[in-house]
Design an enzyme around this catalytic site. Sequence first.
Site, PDB file in Angstrom:
ATOM      1  N   CYS A 118       7.510  27.223  -0.233  1.00  0.00           N
ATOM      2  CA  CYS A 118       7.554  25.606   0.123  1.00  0.00           C
ATOM      3  C   CYS A 118       8.644  25.095  -0.162  1.00  0.00           C
ATOM      4  O   CYS A 118       9.278  25.232  -1.437  1.00  0.00           O
ATOM      5  CB  CYS A 118       6.204  25.176  -0.948  1.00  0.00           C
ATOM      6  SG  CYS A 118       6.200  23.489  -0.714  1.00  0.00           S
ATOM      7  N   HIS A 166      -7.268   7.961  -4.126  1.00  0.00           N
ATOM      8  CA  HIS A 166      -7.810   6.927  -4.400  1.00  0.00           C
ATOM      9  C   HIS A 166      -9.068   6.825  -5.541  1.00  0.00           C
ATOM     10  O   HIS A 166      -9.413   5.834  -5.944  1.00  0.00           O
ATOM     11  CB  HIS A 166      -8.307   6.256  -3.094  1.00  0.00           C
ATOM     12  CG  HIS A 166      -7.673   5.949  -1.898  1.00  0.00           C
ATOM     13  ND1 HIS A 166      -7.358   6.863  -0.845  1.00  0.00           N
ATOM     14  CD2 HIS A 166      -6.777   4.873  -1.695  1.00  0.00           C
ATOM     15  CE1 HIS A 166      -6.146   6.257  -0.131  1.00  0.00           C
ATOM     16  NE2 HIS A 166      -5.771   5.140  -0.602  1.00  0.00           N
ATOM     17  N   HIS A 213       0.856  -1.228  -0.158  1.00  0.00           N
ATOM     18  CA  HIS A 213      -0.011  -0.020  -0.322  1.00  0.00           C
ATOM     19  C   HIS A 213       0.936   1.508   0.096  1.00  0.00           C
ATOM     20  O   HIS A 213       1.679   1.467   1.025  1.00  0.00           O
ATOM     21  CB  HIS A 213      -0.820  -0.101   1.098  1.00  0.00           C
ATOM     22  CG  HIS A 213      -1.877   1.168   1.186  1.00  0.00           C
ATOM     23  ND1 HIS A 213      -1.718   2.005   2.592  1.00  0.00           N
ATOM     24  CD2 HIS A 213      -2.836   1.645   0.340  1.00  0.00           C
ATOM     25  CE1 HIS A 213      -2.916   2.856   2.303  1.00  0.00           C
ATOM     26  NE2 HIS A 213      -3.214   2.817   1.119  1.00  0.00           N
TER      27      HIS A 213
END
Lengths: 575, 575
Positions: free
Chosen positions: B277, B156, B132
């Site tokens: 960032c 997902h 996973h």
Amino acid sequence: MLLLRRCQTLTRFGSRNTERHLRVPSAVASCAVRLWSSREEQRSQQHGRGLSWRHTLAGLLAGTGAVLAYGLHHHRHKAEQADSIGDKTATKDSTLPIFSQEEVTKHRTLADRVWVTYKGGVYDITDFVAMHPGGDKIMLAAGGAIEPFWALYAVHNQEHVLDMLAEYKVGELSAEDQKKQQTVKSSDPYSSDPERHPVLRINNLKPFNAEPPPEILSDSYITPSALFFKRNHLPVPQVDPASYRLHVEGLPGGALTLSLDDLKKFPKHTITATLQCAGNRRSEMNKVKQVKGLNWGIAAISNATWSGARLRDVLQAAGYHPDVAQWARHVQFEGLDKDVTGTTYGASIPLNKAVSEEGDVLLAYEMNGEDIPADHGYPVRAVVPGTVGARNVKWLGKVIVSAEESNSHWQQNDYKGFSPGTDWDTVDFKTAPAIQELPIQSAITQPADGAVVDRSAEEVTIKGYAWSGGGREVVRVDVSLDGGKTWQVAQLRGGERGQASSPGRAWAWKLWEVTAPLPPAAQELELVCKAVDDSYNMQPDSVPPIWNLRGVLSNAWHRVNVKIREDEDEDGDEE
Amino acid sequence: MLLLRRCQTLTRFGSRNTERHLRVPSAVASCAVRLWSSREEQRSQQHGRGLSWRHTLAGLLAGTGAVLAYGLHHHRHKAEQADSIGDKTATKDSTLPIFSQEEVTKHRTLADRVWVTYKGGVYDITDFVAMHPGGDKIMLAAGGAIEPFWALYAVHNQEHVLDMLAEYKVGELSAEDQKKQQTVKSSDPYSSDPERHPVLRINNLKPFNAEPPPEILSDSYITPSALFFKRNHLPVPQVDPASYRLHVEGLPGGALTLSLDDLKKFPKHTITATLQCAGNRRSEMNKVKQVKGLNWGIAAISNATWSGARLRDVLQAAGYHPDVAQWARHVQFEGLDKDVTGTTYGASIPLNKAVSEEGDVLLAYEMNGEDIPADHGYPVRAVVPGTVGARNVKWLGKVIVSAEESNSHWQQNDYKGFSPGTDWDTVDFKTAPAIQELPIQSAITQPADGAVVDRSAEEVTIKGYAWSGGGREVVRVDVSLDGGKTWQVAQLRGGERGQASSPGRAWAWKLWEVTAPLPPAAQELELVCKAVDDSYNMQPDSVPPIWNLRGVLSNAWHRVNVKIREDEDEDGDEE
């Protein structure tokens, strides 16, 4: 501005690169450039093979009243050259008139014409004044003998300088006045400079500038004082520790004067700090395009322990209080080393660095556990960790809290970085900040460029140093054996990461090492290193884009070429 | 370590770059990689042409209990895709057995096998657990429905994820238990996220990550809040300002709890600070070799004014005293944004930055003169100027003075830099420091890559931004029109040099601009910029040597290609 334009002239002429042309470009100011007879010779010197430097030109860096001198000839060749120069000018020319000293003394301005004497000859140098590499400084000799001034700067001790002078000869000094001159002969201001370790590679003898061989540099985490790179701007002053006084000025309470003993009564603070010259690795910039300055290799950097009083504590004793920061921005340092005009070496640092508890700025009286040696500032020097060597003022005489930066040449018109597109015609020193913290740096100290590794050795060990300014810790060094295509991480020596007392206080370098198998197919290796600091600053890849006219801040990846020699019984080839 | 090895598997498989193979590499953990069907499509996206991203793979970044999600599909294509996915899994397979929820619930461990339900189907995912992408997090759904978890991470919501799941189907959930599930249907945790400005370029919808178009970014020195880049790790929490409390812990005096009004009673301090960032310009690293993370362009950086209480003042009110520095080294921040397990976003900064008067760290409640918008941390966020965005924790709930860094995933196992030679097999996050100060950065915002300039325009204007971390001021930007061969110095906007209240406090960027004549012979221009800060740190020349597996710290020279279109009446060619 005039000075700057003249320098550009030098750069242009300099590129012709022959000895005859050197007499033209020497007619410029504020420059010191080394011209090589051939690329081959340049390479030889890079590799430390110690050839004499025959085709060289240098000058004086003249600022607001301070002078930098750059020596030119390899010291081993000094004696013989001095002899031939003496012969040349000693020749009398009986067709020229005889002048008295009184007559000579009348010629002290451009309006009256500028005369000087040298070894009994009288010279009208009026037309040369504007072209003097040392700038207006030449006027100090007007109407008198130039020997005392030349004695200060070995740069004049060269044949072509004498050739030039000869062209300006207008007469002979009377025999009577020549005798008088003998009695006031100048002494060599460098005669009391200390003895130095013979292993040092001398970039300039007077003032003394030298670096250790790289492979010795990386042998010790703490550089022995004798091997620590030396960067003097002027003669080493003789300071009597008993009569030494440090003057602290500019604070509301008035001046504070401290003897050496007084200074030692402050809490003694010890740090390990690396100092690096702004010109370290300048020689790599010279390979791209000539720059002005000493041709340092990779070893104008060293690491030592320093002990002394915190500048912060001394300033507080002298009346510093946070309110001072409302008007003051800088702390100026003045050295006791002086040029011929009495101008001292000077520099300044930001006030917040000086007074911060975490700035760790010292008025140091010990280096590596002993009295600071003469070459490094005896009896007291400023140690400003994380900051370019030039601000770590030696033979410290004065500390001045001020609204302004130091007015010295070295703060205002030197030790600044510029764009590669900026030349001596376009440079404006006011547009760039004085170098303080230095950028991330690393270099390979072993193997040397051009070294040969036997295939049978199977592996190669690569060593070097890495350091960053501003207390930024080196957190990684990447090493490549294939010119930068692939990288591996070196082992760092010199303390675990994050062991500084707090972030931003990692003042000392890291030595590093990698042992890697020899790539099977390679016939030569292009070794490269690049370091990363804890602000994740990285070194630039290549030199040309960071090239600058003063050749400072040379911190591109360091590259070293190594040949692999195949074993003779397998691959020998007699042809 | 197991997680890391799995990621390497992804990298290897990922390079095959076809959709069929994506089902294999998705069987890995802790990775989020975007795979492109073709280089062409990748380029299109770079240029902001907004094609859908068909061939993509991403996963979850699982740390010690915190999760980063990466969305994959362009939001415009969301609705239709969702429909087709729904159809696929809704299909019943009458040959499979019927299970009760009670039976499913027994399968919650690897030993008992791991079952989950999805839309009435029962799936034995035991063999998938180790593969996973989101790591062990999948076990949270064991024995129950996966819908609530998938709702949190839009990743997902893709066809191939459903294709994979289908392979593990073992039965149908009983009709009775399906009905029960309907009553506890999960709501979308992102449903209360605020409205955003439509001009933003969305890198990920849930959590929301978006940047403004570059040409808009450099229009304003202060970035309007609506256009300020957004980088959320989790759903935007709904915080009631009346009941909001900030907890300050870890100091000798015990915990201090402050309401928003309490916080506003501290002296209000305002700074202008740029936030960036760590992943800004990551897309350039992706072009070299795929990295893990959001595919930011050059605009994950913005500049704003921030007002609030100084963290230093609040810590002192909470009992901070210099003695604390004897044991404490860090200040941790916890956000109010939570993942499905209740784990909050967290980060920490060095204590000396937090308590320094010159550190200017704020607990900010205003951005650009107004309440901080929801996306930027309403009602209170940490603003740590000079420091990577990730430490400027939004929706601040807790401040903890500590001997240790934050234990969060984002401090320990993310936002760190590594050597280009380090891959997911060899990476050890403990060997690198958490990113705090960022290195020197600059980019060209105008013209855009691929832009066309008419020859008749005669000149081209190039604009951009430059900034450095740690309060280091940008002192120069060099711009090249020929790929870096020659350079000119840009005009800086945003205050004169040295106007920060003291060195090391230049928190805001500089915008810059150059107008240059079009080179007569050139048909295209390779525009390049590189900046220099006041520690004279420079940007590295090229991306590959600074490439790192997380794609952070992408600060190589920025390059933009521009075509020159010759005037048609002179050079028109109809062929």
